[in-house]
Design an enzyme around this catalytic site. Structure first.
Site, short mmCIF file in Angstrom:
data_model
loop_
_atom_site.label_atom_id
_atom_site.label_comp_id
_atom_site.label_asym_id
_atom_site.label_seq_id
_atom_site.Cartn_x
_atom_site.Cartn_y
_atom_site.Cartn_z
N MET A 1 57.44 58.77 52.14
CA MET A 1 58.62 58.76 52.96
C MET A 1 58.54 57.60 53.94
O MET A 1 58.34 57.80 55.12
CB MET A 1 58.78 60.07 53.72
N PRO A 2 58.67 56.41 53.47
CA PRO A 2 58.60 55.26 54.37
C PRO A 2 59.73 55.28 55.40
O PRO A 2 60.84 55.70 55.12
CB PRO A 2 58.73 54.06 53.44
N LEU A 3 59.40 54.83 56.59
CA LEU A 3 60.37 54.63 57.66
C LEU A 3 60.54 53.13 57.82
O LEU A 3 59.56 52.42 58.04
CB LEU A 3 59.86 55.26 58.96
N MET B 1 62.81 49.46 47.61
CA MET B 1 61.69 50.34 47.96
C MET B 1 61.53 51.47 46.95
O MET B 1 60.42 51.81 46.54
CB MET B 1 61.88 50.91 49.36
N THR C 1 56.73 51.76 58.05
CA THR C 1 55.61 52.67 58.24
C THR C 1 55.58 53.56 57.00
O THR C 1 56.59 54.17 56.64
CB THR C 1 55.78 53.52 59.51
#
Length: 129
Positions: free
Chosen positions: A1-3, A28, A72
């Protein structure tokens, strides 16, 4: 779960910002294999004098279209990261008319204990995710 956080110079219209976000998300999803629904993005627009991004001697010609993507995410392989960088450069140029010279990407890695999506819980640790 990239931010993902996008830092851009203020003045972009809503349509071009949405295209930037959509294009980056698709890159992504393809590079990292995250589910389509895992989308966490923040846009911050700055006055031009608040983004000082020099070329570090690499010969980049930065313009007002500069985009800094700070991500992140849990750890990814070098090949996944290289694929993401290439897809972002290619697709942002093609779909958003953003030169690869104007793209900077930084990834900070973290682990399951570093996320809470709400309720004061660590959902990755308690099995809810």
């Amino acid at each position: 779960m990239p931010l993902l956080r996008f830092d851009v110079i203020e003045g972009r219209d809503e349509k071009s910002l949405q295209l930037l976000l959509d294009t980056a998300h698709q890159a992504m999803v393809e590079a990292f294999g995250v589910p389509e629904r895992d989308r966490y993005q923040i846009v911050h627009q700055h006055p031009a004098n608040e983004l000082i991004i020099q070329d570090a001697g690499l010969g980049f010609q930065r313009t007002k279209d500069m985009v800094i993507i700070s991500m992140t995410s849990k750890a990814r392989t070098e090949s996944q990261k290289e694929k993401l960088y290439a897809l972002l450069a290619e697709r942002l140029e093609k779909k958003c008319e953003i030169s690869p010279d104007d793209l900077m990407v930084s990834i900070t890695e973290n682990g399951d204990a570093d996320w809470s999506f709400g309720l004061g819980e660590a959902q990755f640790l308690n099995g809810k995710l």
